[in-house]
Motif scaffolding. Structure first.
Motif, mmCIF file in Angstrom:
data_model
loop_
_atom_site.group_PDB
_atom_site.id
_atom_site.type_symbol
_atom_site.label_atom_id
_atom_site.label_comp_id
_atom_site.label_asym_id
_atom_site.label_seq_id
_atom_site.Cartn_x
_atom_site.Cartn_y
_atom_site.Cartn_z
ATOM 1 N N PHE A 200 0.851 -1.192 0.000
ATOM 2 C CA PHE A 200 0.000 0.000 0.000
ATOM 3 C C PHE A 200 0.890 1.246 0.000
ATOM 4 C CE2 PHE A 200 -2.194 -3.389 2.360
ATOM 5 C CZ PHE A 200 -3.292 -3.584 1.522
ATOM 6 N N PRO A 201 1.603 1.494 -1.100
ATOM 7 C CA PRO A 201 2.591 2.591 -1.139
ATOM 8 C C PRO A 201 1.989 3.981 -1.015
ATOM 9 C CG PRO A 201 2.262 1.645 -3.322
ATOM 10 C CD PRO A 201 1.551 0.745 -2.370
ATOM 11 N N ASP A 202 0.696 4.128 -1.265
ATOM 12 C CA ASP A 202 0.068 5.450 -1.164
ATOM 13 C C ASP A 202 -0.512 5.720 0.223
ATOM 14 O OD1 ASP A 202 0.607 5.982 -3.847
ATOM 15 O OD2 ASP A 202 -1.234 5.021 -4.517
ATOM 16 N N ALA A 203 -0.402 4.739 1.121
ATOM 17 C CA ALA A 203 -1.029 4.878 2.438
ATOM 18 C C ALA A 203 -0.289 5.873 3.330
ATOM 19 C CB ALA A 203 -1.102 3.513 3.128
ATOM 20 N N PHE A 204 1.046 5.925 3.209
ATOM 21 C CA PHE A 204 1.822 6.863 4.025
ATOM 22 C C PHE A 204 3.190 7.052 3.369
ATOM 23 C CE2 PHE A 204 2.241 2.602 5.815
ATOM 24 C CZ PHE A 204 3.616 2.403 5.839
ATOM 25 N N GLU A 205 3.934 8.043 3.843
ATOM 26 C CA GLU A 205 5.254 8.367 3.314
ATOM 27 C C GLU A 205 6.310 7.615 4.122
ATOM 28 O OE1 GLU A 205 7.847 9.632 0.773
ATOM 29 O OE2 GLU A 205 5.840 10.523 0.617
ATOM 30 N N TYR A 206 6.882 6.589 3.536
ATOM 31 C CA TYR A 206 7.843 5.761 4.279
ATOM 32 C C TYR A 206 9.125 6.516 4.605
ATOM 33 C CZ TYR A 206 11.200 2.115 5.375
ATOM 34 O OH TYR A 206 12.173 1.357 6.001
#
Length: 274
Positions: A200-206
């Motif tokens: 889920f790469p759009d869920a938060f800024e890693y």
């Protein structure tokens, strides 16, 4: 014939079989390092990595992904530094004005306020982490073992290693993540965040995550997995914070459940056991 688990058995992982597909507008041929460096979307690079079979191509994609994450982190840190400088200047300006009217009573009041802030945290009670450990005999797993008592012990060991390899493969491009086991490798919460972010790469800024903010990392990973993958938060954050290293059985159980939920969502493909 290679065996894989059904949805009711222990998780058997096929690390290179996922449902992620390369976008139709991405070139199917081998990309150069310059072309990869021009891609600024983590999801695109992740999908390219899943599709790549050539060793050198995978190496270039991983390097591009690491550079992209580093670039985003540096940009965020620069922006944060600018904001902190602005706030520091404002604070100094206010301090210069306020110092003129500071009296003894005001200093005492400020000291009491700080003391109150430091004392507002209290020890939490014994929680559900031990319950999670006691419930390792998952009914679905127990049923699978009962149906094949001879192969149960070696199969469980094999599944554990396959799941660990799967976690390592999925988090390989993420800076700051080195998964060697189901205990100490997960102690700061970053590995959980990287694994969830991979799907889920759009869920938060890693790139802005702080390894020292353990509570924030745990809560972010578990809440995102629950919201987007319907994975129940089997681990208790307060228990994890009290431990130097998490109980490997608890982490292993949670990762099994996350994997199962991802399979149900169609985000991971696995072969049915014949």
């Amino acid at each position: 014939m290679e065996e894989g688990p059904d949805e009711g058995a222990a998780v058997a992982v096929s690390a290179n079989e996922t449902s992620e597909t390369t976008p139709s507008d991405t070139p199917s041929g081998t990309l150069t390092s310059q072309q990869l460096a021009a891609i600024e979307d983590e999801e695109v690079l992740n999908k390219l990595l899943d599709k790549a079979v050539d060793f050198d191509e995978r190496r270039m994609i991983r390097a591009a992904l690491r550079d992209l994450l580093k670039k985003k982190r540096e940009k965020r840190e620069k922006e944060r530094g600018s904001r902190q400088d602005d706030l520091r200047q404002q604070a100094l300006s206010k301090a210069g004005t306020g110092r003129m009217g500071m009296n003894r009573g005001g200093q005492t009041s400020n000291h009491q306020h700080k003391s109150h802030m430091h004392s507002q945290f209290s020890a939490s009670t014994t929680s559900s982490l031990s319950k999670t450990t006691d419930s390792m005999a998952n009914p679905a797993i127990a049923t699978a073992h009962q149906s094949s008592p001879v192969a149960a012990a070696p199969n469980m060991k094999n599944v554990k290693q396959m799941l660990l390899d799967w976690c390592r493969a999925k988090t390989e491009p993420y800076e700051g993540v080195e998964i060697h086991n189901f205990s100490s490798s997960w102690s700061d919460g970053i590995a959980f965040c990287a694994l969830v972010h991979r799907f889920f790469p759009d869920a938060f800024e890693y790139s802005i995550l702080n390894p020292n903010a353990r509570k924030d990392n745990f809560e972010l990973a578990f809440s995102t997995a629950e919201r987007l993958a319907d994975c129940p938060p089997l681990l208790d954050v307060e228990d994890l914070l009290r431990m130097h290293e998490p109980d490997w059985k608890c982490v292993y159980t949670y990762i099994q459940e996350l994997y199962r939920c991802l399979v149900e969502k169609g985000l991971v493909k696995t072969k049915k056991k014949l």
